[in-house]
Design a protein around this motif. Sequence first.
Motif, PDB file in Angstrom:
ATOM      1  N   THR A  75       0.806  -1.190   0.071  1.00 34.19           N
ATOM      2  CA  THR A  75      -0.058  -0.017   0.039  1.00 34.19           C
ATOM      3  C   THR A  75       1.019   1.377   0.165  1.00 34.19           C
ATOM      4  O   THR A  75       0.532   2.458  -0.692  1.00 34.19           O
ATOM      5  CB  THR A  75      -0.862  -0.269   1.308  1.00 34.19           C
ATOM      6  OG1 THR A  75      -0.200  -0.038   2.220  1.00 34.19           O
ATOM      7  CG2 THR A  75      -1.865  -1.169   1.278  1.00 34.19           C
ATOM      8  N   SER A 129      -4.163  -2.489  -7.265  1.00 34.23           N
ATOM      9  CA  SER A 129      -4.811  -3.878  -7.179  1.00 34.23           C
ATOM     10  C   SER A 129      -3.920  -4.749  -6.305  1.00 34.23           C
ATOM     11  O   SER A 129      -2.892  -4.827  -6.534  1.00 34.23           O
ATOM     12  CB  SER A 129      -4.993  -4.407  -8.510  1.00 34.23           C
ATOM     13  OG  SER A 129      -5.656  -3.630  -9.334  1.00 34.23           O
ATOM     14  N   PRO A 130      -4.832  -5.633  -5.581  1.00 44.19           N
ATOM     15  CA  PRO A 130      -4.174  -6.576  -4.640  1.00 44.19           C
ATOM     16  C   PRO A 130      -3.612  -7.658  -5.050  1.00 44.19           C
ATOM     17  O   PRO A 130      -3.841  -8.063  -6.543  1.00 44.19           O
ATOM     18  CB  PRO A 130      -5.220  -6.843  -3.627  1.00 44.19           C
ATOM     19  CG  PRO A 130      -6.477  -6.844  -4.488  1.00 44.19           C
ATOM     20  CD  PRO A 130      -6.227  -5.773  -5.462  1.00 44.19           C
ATOM     21  N   ASN A 171      -5.532  -7.707   1.979  1.00 48.84           N
ATOM     22  CA  ASN A 171      -5.428  -6.917   0.726  1.00 48.84           C
ATOM     23  C   ASN A 171      -6.568  -6.595   0.170  1.00 48.84           C
ATOM     24  O   ASN A 171      -6.815  -5.431  -0.169  1.00 48.84           O
ATOM     25  CB  ASN A 171      -4.097  -7.340   0.102  1.00 48.84           C
ATOM     26  CG  ASN A 171      -2.875  -6.670   0.395  1.00 48.84           C
ATOM     27  OD1 ASN A 171      -2.738  -5.655   0.741  1.00 48.84           O
ATOM     28  ND2 ASN A 171      -1.794  -7.292  -0.107  1.00 48.84           N
ATOM     29  N   CYS A 227      -8.359  -2.910  -0.272  1.00 46.59           N
ATOM     30  CA  CYS A 227      -8.278  -2.407  -1.501  1.00 46.59           C
ATOM     31  C   CYS A 227      -9.615  -1.677  -1.750  1.00 46.59           C
ATOM     32  O   CYS A 227      -9.593  -0.851  -2.585  1.00 46.59           O
ATOM     33  CB  CYS A 227      -8.008  -3.113  -2.478  1.00 46.59           C
ATOM     34  SG  CYS A 227      -9.364  -4.198  -3.370  1.00 46.59           S
ATOM     35  N   LEU A 268      -7.973   1.503  -3.223  1.00 41.57           N
ATOM     36  CA  LEU A 268      -7.925   1.264  -4.701  1.00 41.57           C
ATOM     37  C   LEU A 268      -8.642   2.742  -5.325  1.00 41.57           C
ATOM     38  O   LEU A 268      -8.311   3.364  -6.012  1.00 41.57           O
ATOM     39  CB  LEU A 268      -8.647   0.162  -5.153  1.00 41.57           C
ATOM     40  CG  LEU A 268      -8.429  -0.021  -6.758  1.00 41.57           C
ATOM     41  CD1 LEU A 268      -8.308  -1.716  -7.204  1.00 41.57           C
ATOM     42  CD2 LEU A 268      -9.501   0.520  -7.492  1.00 41.57           C
TER      43      LEU A 268
END
Length: 285
Positions: A45, A75-76, A102, A106, A110
């Motif tokens: 992150t 994006s994870p 994650n 996100c 995101l």
Amino acid sequence: MLTNLLLPLALGIIMLGLGLGLTLDDFRRVARYPRAVLIGLALQTLLLPWVAFGLALGFGLPAELAVGLMLLAASPGGATANIYSHLARGDVALNITLTAINSLLCLLTLPVILNLSLEYFLGAGQYVPPPTKKVVEVAVIILLPVALGMLLRAKAPGFAARAEKPIRLLSVLVLALLVVAAVAQEWKTLTTYFAIVGIACLLFNLISMGAGYVAPLALRLPKKQAIAIAMEIGIHNGTLAIFIALNVLKNSTVAVPAAVYSLLMFVTAAVFAWRVSRDKAANTI
């Protein structure tokens, strides 16, 4: 699309196989030593968006491709990271934990990263809803088969032990077939855009995977956890990035970096997995 039809089914079967090799103690160990989780999340992150931003500026990428690279960074990891970690004999329980956390994280990060990228590179922000549906799909593909595999291991340990090696071989075969199918399907995209964005995507992949491996080792984490973190942040959920580009942003050019990256990461991750597994085998002789 071939990969859209076969990938979820193939990943589900392979994740079932991974579950056959896991117990609750594996996850309890991760919970007892949360440093690995925190390091993986921090790299994902905090570091990767800045790496992608620097590469986008350094290579002078066109605005839409720059946004696509930032979307990819936000994006994870996905189910494929767990498979490669399994093949490289990494800490799969850590991978699954990181993927789950994650994917939830996100939902917040995101949209923020993508909106800032749209404002910076295209001069206009756009509301980007949290990708809740895709996160649920990831959970179904990963968590349910793993839980079933762990249940089978607990109830039928003999069967689980016999099935683990064939499942590992199946993982290699399925991944090889998926690489061939993906390259054939995206060959036009790859040849059209590789000269523009390919090197940036390759460097982003190598930096991500390299940082994910070196940083944990420098912080004295076990090598199995370093492998897991390298796979987790080096193998992004390209499907999620492509989905957002096409269905939310309605821009096929933004999807290009994720498509190119997804092809490259299959190869680089395979080489990395082969290398570290060979090193570990040599150390045991």
